[in-house]
Design a protein around this motif. Structure first.
Motif, PDB file in Angstrom:
ATOM      1  N   MET A  62      54.983  42.364 -62.185  1.00  0.00           N
ATOM      2  CA  MET A  62      53.796  41.938 -62.909  1.00  0.00           C
ATOM      3  C   MET A  62      54.124  41.087 -64.126  1.00  0.00           C
ATOM      4  SD  MET A  62      50.978  43.038 -61.505  1.00  0.00           S
ATOM      5  CE  MET A  62      49.804  43.075 -62.848  1.00  0.00           C
ATOM      6  N   SER A  63      55.345  41.211 -64.650  1.00  0.00           N
ATOM      7  CA  SER A  63      55.695  40.474 -65.865  1.00  0.00           C
ATOM      8  C   SER A  63      55.703  38.976 -65.606  1.00  0.00           C
ATOM      9  CB  SER A  63      57.067  40.907 -66.377  1.00  0.00           C
ATOM     10  OG  SER A  63      57.438  40.133 -67.508  1.00  0.00           O
ATOM     11  N   LYS A  64      55.123  38.219 -66.568  1.00  0.00           N
ATOM     12  CA  LYS A  64      55.068  36.767 -66.449  1.00  0.00           C
ATOM     13  C   LYS A  64      56.020  36.085 -67.425  1.00  0.00           C
ATOM     14  CE  LYS A  64      50.272  36.851 -64.846  1.00  0.00           C
ATOM     15  NZ  LYS A  64      48.874  36.410 -65.072  1.00  0.00           N
ATOM     16  N   ILE A  65      56.955  36.825 -68.001  1.00  0.00           N
ATOM     17  CA  ILE A  65      57.873  36.266 -68.978  1.00  0.00           C
ATOM     18  C   ILE A  65      58.881  35.349 -68.287  1.00  0.00           C
ATOM     19  CG2 ILE A  65      59.496  36.769 -70.833  1.00  0.00           C
ATOM     20  CD1 ILE A  65      56.633  37.743 -71.280  1.00  0.00           C
ATOM     21  N   ALA A  66      58.954  34.101 -68.731  1.00  0.00           N
ATOM     22  CA  ALA A  66      59.891  33.129 -68.163  1.00  0.00           C
ATOM     23  C   ALA A  66      61.243  33.245 -68.867  1.00  0.00           C
ATOM     24  CB  ALA A  66      59.341  31.719 -68.318  1.00  0.00           C
ATOM     25  N   GLU A  67      62.274  32.839 -68.174  1.00  0.00           N
ATOM     26  CA  GLU A  67      63.621  32.910 -68.724  1.00  0.00           C
ATOM     27  C   GLU A  67      63.783  32.008 -69.936  1.00  0.00           C
ATOM     28  OE1 GLU A  67      68.113  31.609 -67.289  1.00  0.00           O
ATOM     29  OE2 GLU A  67      66.603  32.138 -65.775  1.00  0.00           O
ATOM     30  N   SER A  68      63.162  30.831 -69.887  1.00  0.00           N
ATOM     31  CA  SER A  68      63.269  29.857 -70.978  1.00  0.00           C
ATOM     32  C   SER A  68      62.165  28.829 -70.814  1.00  0.00           C
ATOM     33  CB  SER A  68      64.629  29.154 -70.951  1.00  0.00           C
ATOM     34  OG  SER A  68      64.754  28.380 -69.756  1.00  0.00           O
ATOM     35  N   ALA A  69      61.993  27.989 -71.839  1.00  0.00           N
ATOM     36  CA  ALA A  69      61.009  26.909 -71.735  1.00  0.00           C
ATOM     37  C   ALA A  69      61.398  25.947 -70.621  1.00  0.00           C
ATOM     38  CB  ALA A  69      60.899  26.180 -73.068  1.00  0.00           C
ATOM     39  N   GLY A  70      62.688  25.664 -70.498  1.00  0.00           N
ATOM     40  CA  GLY A  70      63.155  24.763 -69.447  1.00  0.00           C
ATOM     41  C   GLY A  70      62.855  25.298 -68.063  1.00  0.00           C
TER      42      GLY A  70
END
Length: 261
Positions: A1-9
């Protein structure tokens, strides 16, 4: 469920050439600087940018223009941005100038699945009649393409224009706080066009100063539900917040008294 991306890139990696991107912000306020920087680094070009305005010459959106990565801009005004103006008059980009409230409603309606709407804004002007320069010939100084006339209808004795709604492939937005499933809370005037851009996009990417666990934002404080957000980039408190026009006043002298003039 988490939508946290690894980085902006990583969050913008699938933005390819020719995409339409809605970018939140108003001038420098609420503009997603880190995501725009990542987009610059990605190399994507031939972009159609939808934004309230491109901000001053120092803005991150202007960097996209200066790098030659934009083919079209849909915005409400040019202002004193010389890069935007010169690109427009020089024929390097196509520009759709849209009344600011109409632009907001185009995005909101697009996000709500409404294909078009009627508005009284622009009746009796070049917005209704067409003829606003959209594209200039390269180096010619003469308009090569003009806006089309709008359909006009009358309701209860008043005329209205038919405006098409706007949608985007991607949105780049900024919020103050997100939870891990994408619910957002904005801060003050930095909310501006950000929720509208996110709603209108197929994929909405947000940069935030702080991430909390799901449920960490009280329901009454959620300004945009996570259903509209695809990816969250946690800046870990390192959010850049430039000031567009700094205004200061003389300090009040010790013991009171009036300001110096």
């Amino acid at each position: 469920m988490s939508k946290i991306a690894e980085s902006a890139g990583a969050a913008v990696a699938d933005i390819t050439d020719g995409r339409t991107i809605a970018i939140g912000g108003f001038g420098l306020c609420g503009t997603p600087s880190a995501l725009i920087e990542a987009l610059l680094q990605s190399g994507a070009t031939d972009l159609h940018i939808i934004t309230n305005n491109c901000g001053p010459d120092s803005s991150d959106v202007t960097r996209l223009l200066r790098a030659g990565r934009v083919r079209r801009v849909s915005a409400s005004y040019i202002g004193d941005n010389s890069e935007f103006l010169n690109s427009y008059l020089g024929g390097a980009i196509t520009v759709d100038l849209i009344p600011q409230g109409t632009l907001a409603e185009k995005l909101r309606s697009g996000g709500a699945g409404i294909p078009a709407f009627y508005t009284p804004t622009g009746v009796g002007t070049a917005v209704a009649q067409g003829g606003i320069p959209v594209r200039y010939g390269s180096g010619s100084g003469f308009a090569a393409e003009y806006s089309a006339p709008r359909h006009v209808a009358e309701f209860d004795g008043r005329e209205y224009l038919l405006e098409r709604s706007l949608t985007a492939d991607f949105a780049l937005v900024r919020a103050e706080t997100a939870d891990t499933i994408g619910n957002l809370r904005f801060r003050g005037a930095a909310r501006n066009f950000n929720p509208l851009c996110a709603m209108a996009a197929r994929v909405a990417i947000v940069e935030v100063q702080e991430v909390v666990e799901a449920g960490g934002i009280p329901p009454d404080d959620v300004h945009l539900p996570g259903v509209f957000i695809s990816r969250v980039v946690d800046l870990g408190g390192r959010m850049r917040k430039p000031i567009e026009r700094l205004r200061t006043t003389d300090p009040v002298p010790a013991g009171g008294g009036s300001h110096g003039l």
